[in-house]
Scaffold this active site. Structure first.
Site, mmCIF file in Angstrom:
data_model
loop_
_atom_site.group_PDB
_atom_site.id
_atom_site.type_symbol
_atom_site.label_atom_id
_atom_site.label_comp_id
_atom_site.label_asym_id
_atom_site.label_seq_id
_atom_site.Cartn_x
_atom_site.Cartn_y
_atom_site.Cartn_z
ATOM 1 N N ALA A 1 0.694 -1.515 -0.004
ATOM 2 C CA ALA A 1 -0.082 -0.020 0.171
ATOM 3 C C ALA A 1 1.326 1.357 0.091
ATOM 4 C CB ALA A 1 -1.091 0.566 1.412
ATOM 5 N N ASP B 1 13.288 5.218 3.383
ATOM 6 C CA ASP B 1 11.525 4.422 4.359
ATOM 7 C C ASP B 1 12.751 3.576 5.046
ATOM 8 O OD1 ASP B 1 10.038 4.681 1.908
ATOM 9 O OD2 ASP B 1 10.369 2.518 1.173
HETATM 10 P P1 ADP Z 1 5.403 -1.929 1.216
HETATM 11 O O1 ADP Z 1 6.964 -1.951 1.131
HETATM 12 O O2 ADP Z 1 5.659 -0.545 0.081
HETATM 13 O O3 ADP Z 1 4.254 -2.339 1.190
HETATM 14 P P2 ADP Z 1 7.398 -4.078 -0.674
HETATM 15 O O4 ADP Z 1 7.065 -4.614 -2.050
HETATM 16 O O5 ADP Z 1 8.505 -3.664 -0.754
HETATM 17 O O6 ADP Z 1 5.942 -3.455 -0.145
HETATM 18 O O7 ADP Z 1 7.256 -5.183 -0.249
HETATM 19 C C1 ADP Z 1 6.160 -6.094 0.127
HETATM 20 C C2 ADP Z 1 7.239 -7.309 0.404
HETATM 21 O O8 ADP Z 1 7.253 -7.278 1.802
HETATM 22 C C3 ADP Z 1 5.829 -8.642 0.213
HETATM 23 O O9 ADP Z 1 5.475 -9.105 -0.942
HETATM 24 C C4 ADP Z 1 6.618 -9.123 0.893
HETATM 25 O O10 ADP Z 1 7.633 -10.345 0.764
HETATM 26 C C5 ADP Z 1 7.090 -8.894 2.486
HETATM 27 N N1 ADP Z 1 6.701 -8.671 4.148
HETATM 28 C C6 ADP Z 1 5.733 -7.647 4.291
HETATM 29 N N2 ADP Z 1 4.699 -7.654 5.182
HETATM 30 C C7 ADP Z 1 5.041 -8.871 4.970
HETATM 31 C C8 ADP Z 1 5.604 -9.989 6.951
HETATM 32 N N3 ADP Z 1 4.328 -9.818 7.689
HETATM 33 N N4 ADP Z 1 5.448 -11.183 6.363
HETATM 34 C C9 ADP Z 1 6.680 -11.703 5.211
HETATM 35 N N5 ADP Z 1 6.960 -11.254 4.816
HETATM 36 C C10 ADP Z 1 6.555 -9.613 4.361
HETATM 37 MG MG MG Z 2 9.250 -1.692 0.060
#
Ligand code: ADP
Ligand code: MG
Length: 396
Positions: free
Chosen positions: A131, A180
């Site tokens: 998001a 970030d």
């Molecule tokens: P954003 O950082 O904008 O939310 P990103 O694509 O950079 O999107 O990161 C999202 C990724 O981080 C997910 O696809 C997953 O691989 C990892 N991720 C996020 N939250 C979790 C979680 N609670 N457990 C495991 N992996 C997670």
């Molecule tokens: Mg990210």
């Protein structure tokens, strides 16, 4: 997931057969202002939010790192000393690349992975994924702080931010900047983090939202920015072309007073790309000054101008983001802008507490009338950065 800290400790014990040493947490982030300025060595002003990732971490009696997430209840494990080889062989995949990447990156920054104690890590998060709130940095920062503590590394938070960025760049494979992780590690209650992306110097800037009775409403358009790759590369290239034509090593060295000369030297599209970055850098500086001198109620024009600049000059907005911003303004927001890389994602609006639900409803109605998909709206509160949770918090 919304697992409580005590439920997390129980789950850790069930998964690993013993109790964790502790639980560390780190927030996601929202960028208040300063978009596409980071790779131009400029300024950004993100803040840590009240959605956090928690990492429960226990010490093993071998040299293995094992990571598990409540996200999908899968695990991955490697010998710490073999992480570099696994990375080279492309064996670190999926979500585990974030926490395992952090362990590897700590090694690159000087931790001796052949001699540190192995760890079990359980991750749980309330940061929505994808998001634009940086669920990725929240994982990296919670794990980096935990391992820094447990392995007695003594790295500064600034260094841990670099560790997170290295993990994301070289293990996950995402060419992101350091914003970030800096927000997640350095954030503070009701404050933003003013980051100079050239010197990497970071300063906490009080926002004063609580006293001014202001909320930050996030309007997630749910439009995915996965198609943005080409657009992002084109914008970066235009910035480089523009800087080179101006005889500057980066657009950081071009100021608002140089724009007339830029207009003469550059083609129209490149000029507008340059104008966005140059004026956006100035808007970040102005935001910091306005916050200090007048407070957050005076930020409206800067937020609005930032949006117009991204819409018209950098051309990274989409109709959903424009409608979100216009509708929020019309319904009483002090200011609003798209946030993040563009081509989708979320907008933020600075809204008096009393008008939050009115603004959210207005946006939802406007989206329905325009035939757009339903947006997700929620408020975020600028919150403290990564920390080890206290025993009292864990018992509570
Ligand atoms: P954003 O950082 O904008 O939310 P990103 O694509 O950079 O999107 O990161 C999202 C990724 O981080 C997910 O696809 C997953 O691989 C990892 N991720 C996020 N939250 C979790 C979680 N609670 N457990 C495991 N992996 C997670
Ligand atoms: Mg990210």
């Amino acid at each position: 997931m919304n697992t409580s800290a005590s439920a997390m400790i129980t789950q850790f014990a069930e998964t690993n057969g013993y109790s964790p040493e502790g639980v560390w947490s780190a927030p996601g982030r929202v960028n208040l202002i300063g978009e596409h300025t980071d790779y131009n060595e400029g300024f950004v002003l993100p803040f840590a939010i009240d959605r956090r990732t928690r990492a429960a971490v226990g010490l093993r009696n071998d040299g293995v790192i094992r990571v598990t997430s409540t996200f999908d209840n899968t695990s991955a494990e490697f010998e710490l000393a073999a992480l570099d080889a696994a990375r080279t062989a492309g064996e670190i995949v999926g979500w585990s690349a974030y926490p395992l990447g952090v362990a590897w990156a700590l090694g690159e920054h000087g931790a001796d992975l052949a001699s540190v104690t192995g760890v079990d890590i359980l991750i749980d998060s309330t940061v929505p994924v994808g998001a634009g709130l940086s669920s990725s940095a929240a994982i990296e920062s919670s794990v980096a702080l935990a391992l820094n503590d447990l392995w007695n590394l003594g790295f500064s938070r600034e260094k841990l931010a670099q560790v997170g960025q290295l993990a994301e760049n070289d293990v996950v494979g995402a060419p992101t900047g350091i914003m970030d992780q800096s927000a997640s590690l350095l954030g503070a209650t009701d404050s933003a983090v003013f980051l100079d992306c050239r010197s990497l110097e970071a300063n906490v800037v009080p926002l004063g939202l609580a006293a001014a009775e202001l909320s930050i409403l996030v309007i997630d358009t749910r439009v995915s920015h996965s198609h943005a790759t080409g657009g992002y590369a084109e914008r970066r290239a235009a910035c480089e072309t523009g800087a080179a034509a101006m005889g500057a090593s980066s657009l950081r060295d071009v100021s608002v007073s140089d724009l007339d000369r830029a207009h003469e030297l550059l083609d129209d599209v490149t000029y507008r790309r340059v104008r966005h970055v140059v004026t956006e850098n100035q808007r970040v500086l102005d935001t910091v000054r306005v916050l200090r001198e007048e407070g957050p109620l005076a930020l409206g024009a800067l937020l609005d101008e930032s949006h117009v600049s991204m819409r018209d000059d950098f051309e990274i907005s989409i109709p959903e983001l424009d409608l979100a911003v216009e509708t929020a303004r019309g319904a009483g927001a002090i200011g609003a802008r798209m946030t993040g890389g563009g081509f989708g994602g979320a907008a933020i609006a600075l809204v008096p507490h009393a008008l939050v639900s009115e603004v959210a409803t207005a946006v939802r109605t406007a989206f329905a009338e325009a035939g757009f998909g339903e947006p997700v709206t929620f408020t975020v509160t600028p919150s403290r950065g990564a920390e080890r949770m206290s025993t009292a918090e864990l018992d509570g």
